[in-house]
Scaffold this active site. Structure first.
Site, PDB file in Angstrom:
ATOM      1  CG  PHE A 127      -1.853  -1.185   1.256  1.00 38.98           C
ATOM      2  CD1 PHE A 127      -3.064  -1.158   0.831  1.00 38.98           C
ATOM      3  CD2 PHE A 127      -1.546  -2.201   2.274  1.00 38.98           C
ATOM      4  CE1 PHE A 127      -3.857  -2.336   0.867  1.00 38.98           C
ATOM      5  CE2 PHE A 127      -2.326  -3.229   2.300  1.00 38.98           C
ATOM      6  CZ  PHE A 127      -3.461  -3.448   1.774  1.00 38.98           C
ATOM      7  CG  ASP A 128       0.853   5.981  -1.619  1.00 38.11           C
ATOM      8  OD1 ASP A 128       2.176   6.020  -1.098  1.00 38.11           O
ATOM      9  OD2 ASP A 128       0.417   6.863  -1.882  1.00 38.11           O
ATOM     10  CE  LYS A 129       1.828   8.192   5.747  1.00 43.29           C
ATOM     11  NZ  LYS A 129       1.190   9.329   5.961  1.00 43.29           N
ATOM     12  CE  LYS A 307       5.910   5.082  -2.399  1.00 41.03           C
ATOM     13  NZ  LYS A 307       4.936   5.992  -2.586  1.00 41.03           N
TER      14      LYS A 307
END
Length: 433
Positions: A127-129, A307
Site C-alpha cells: 500500500f501507498d499511505k 517503491k
C-alpha cells in the site's frame, strides 16, 4: 529532456515540442496496453485452447476408428456428437463475465480475466499511505517556532507553498490563512525533499529533514527533540529555513480511513500473507500507522523508484504482488506489480495503468474484489471439471454400457451446458461473508 503525455507540471512554466501525438504517445500506448489486457485470455481459457488442440482431433480419429472396426455409422456419429465439449467452451467465459459483472455492480472494475487469475493467487499486498490507507486530507496538528519574527516567516512559507499542489503544502496554506504575499523566484523542487526558492531576496527552504541537511541548516538540540516528538505522534514534518536558519517546524497529520483495519483483517482471512506500507513520509509516522493497522512491514523515506525496486524484490522471491495507490508517483509501481489497484478518485494515469479500480476510492471494496477474484477462479475450475467429467462419462458409457444412446447422451450433454451456465451465474449474487 523528454516529457510524456499526461505529465503534470506542478511549478513554473515549460515549453515543449510534440514528437508524437495521439496513439503514438506514451500515454496512448498505456491506454492501448490496458485495452489489450482486457481482451487477453486467462490461464483457464488458454488451457482450453491447448486442450482442444489435441482433444478435437482425438475424438474425430476415435470415431473414425470405431466406424472402421464396427462399421456402425450410428455409433461413430454418437461418439463424435457426445465428445463435443460444449460445456467446456462456454463454462469459463460465463464465469468470467459474471465475475466482472458482479465487480462492476459493486464498484470494482476488473480489467479482464487474466487479472482475475493473478489476483486470486496474490501473496502480498503493498500500500501507498497517503490517499490509500489515509483519507488524503492532512491537517497541521503541531507547530514550533524558532525565531521572534514569526509573521514574516509564515508569510515566506505560505508564499512558497502556494506554488505547490502537494497535499502537505495545501494543509500548510490552509492552516496559515491570509498573510502578506511575497514574490517567489527561482523555485527548485527537490525530489523527495521539498522546495527551495528565493522570497524577497531571501533563500527559503521548505521540506523535510533531508532537505535541511542538504541546505546545511543546523538543527539545535531543541529542534531535534521537537522533530523526534512530532514523529512519535505520527506527524509528517515540514521544516522552514530562511537563509540557512531554521524558523518553523510543522507537524501534519492525516486521518486513517474509517474501517481500514477491519478491511485489512479480511484480506488476511482471504489468504494474503503480507500487508506492507511504502511511503515517502518519515519512518516514525509510517511505523505508527503500521502498528495501528497491524501491517506486516512498514518502510518510510521511499521515493517512487524505491517503491518499484521493493516490488521487484518481492517478485524475485516468487511472490505475486498487488500494489494499491492513487497518485502519479504510484504509476510505475502500479505498472510493475502483478496486480495494480488504483483508488477511483486518483489520477487518470494511475487509473489507466492499473488492473483493478476501486470506484469512489472506497477502500472497503478491496476485500470484496479479492474474494470475488478467488470465487471466480474457483468457479472457472468447477466448470472445467464438470464439462470434462461429463464428456468422459458419456464416452465411457457408450463403450461399457447398453443403455447409452445418442438421445440420452444429448440430453445429458445439454444438461451439463445448463449446469455450467447456472453455476457461473451464481457469481452475480456473490457477497463476501
Amino acid at each position: 529532456s523528454g516529457v510524456y503525455a499526461g505529465t503534470i507540471l506542478e511549478n513554473g512554466t515549460i515549453q515543449i515540442v510534440a514528437d508524437r501525438v495521439g496513439e503514438d504517445t506514451t500515454f496512448g500506448r498505456i491506454i492501448e496496453l490496458v485495452e489489450e489486457a482486457q481482451d487477453s485470455k486467462s490461464e483457464a481459457e488458454r488451457f482450453i485452447d491447448r486442450f482442444s488442440k489435441y482433444y478435437t482431433p482425438a475424438v474425430l480419429i476415435l470415431s473414425i476408428i470405431v466406424w472402421l472396426v464396427s462399421r456402425d455409422m450410428e455409433l461413430a456419429i454418437t461418439i463424435l456428437v457426445l465428445g463435443c465439449p460444449g460445456a467446456l467452451v462456454i463454462g469459463v467465459p460465463v464465469s468470467n463475465v459474471a465475475g466482472i459483472g458482479n465487480g462492476a455492480r459493486n464498484g470494482v472494475l476488473l480489467k479482464g480475466s487474466e487479472v482475475i487469475q493473478y489476483f486470486s493467487k496474490v501473496d502480498a499486498v503493498v500500500f501507498d499511505k497517503t490517499g490509500t490507507l489515509t483519507i488524503g486530507n492532512p491537517k497541521v496538528a503541531d507547530t514550533e517556532f524558532y525565531s521572534n519574527n514569526t509573521e514574516e516567516a509564515l508569510g515566506y512559507l505560505a508564499s512558497v507553498e502556494n506554488e505547490s499542489d502537494h497535499p502537505l503544502a495545501k494543509a500548510v496554506v490552509e492552516h496559515i490563512g491570509e498573510t502578506k504575499p511575497y514574490i517567489v523566484e527561482n523555485t527548485d523542487v527537490v525530489k523527495g525533499g521539498g522546495i527551495v526558492a528565493y522570497v524577497d531576496t531571501h533563500r527559503v527552504a521548505v521540506g523535510n529533514v533531508a532537505l535541511m541537511e542538504r541546505e546545511n541548516v543546523q538543527l539545535n538540540e531543541k529542534a531535534r527533540e521537537d522533530i523526534a516528538r512530532f514523529e512519535q505522534n505520527g506527524n509528517s514534518l515540514v521544516l522552514t529555513a530562511v537563509n540557512g536558519e531554521l524558523k518553523i517546524l510543522m507537524g501534519i497529520r492525516d486521518q486513517i480511513r474509517k474501517g481500514v483495519k477491519n478491511d485489512l483483517q479480511k484480506l488476511k482471512k482471504l489468504g494474503v500473507k503480507s500487508l506492507i506500507v511504502l511511503s515517502g513520509d518519515n519512518q516514525g509516522t509510517v511505523n505508527l500507522v503500521a502498528k495501528e493497522l497491524g501491517l506486516t512491514e512498514a518502510h518510510g523515506h521511499m521515493l517512487p523508484e524505491n517503491k518499484s525496486a521493493y516490488i521487484a524484490e518481492l517478485q524475485a522471491k516468487g511472490q505475486i504482488v498487488a500494489f494499491v495507490g492513487d497518485g502519479v508517483n504510484d504509476s510505475p509501481s502500479l505498472a510493475l506489480a502483478d496486480i495494480g489497484i488504483a483508488m477511483g478518485s486518483g489520477t487518470d494515469v494511475a487509473i489507466e495503468t492499473s488492473d483493478v479500480v476501486l470506484m469512489n476510492s472506497d477502500f472497503s471494496r478491496l476485500p470484496h474484489a479479492l474474494g470475488l477474484a478467488k470465487a471466480t477462479a474457483n468457479n472457472m475450475l468447477q466448470n472445467i471439471i464438470v464439462a470434462v467429467g461429463v464428456v468422459l462419462v458419456l464416452l465411457a458409457s457408450v463403450f461399457f454400457s447398453k443403455w447409452m444412446n445418442m438421445s440420452i447422451g444429448m440430453l445429458v450433454h445439454e444438461a451439463s451446458i445448463l449446469v455450467v451456465i447456472l453455476n457461473g451465474m451464481r457469481l452475480l449474487r456473490y457477497k463476501l461473508k
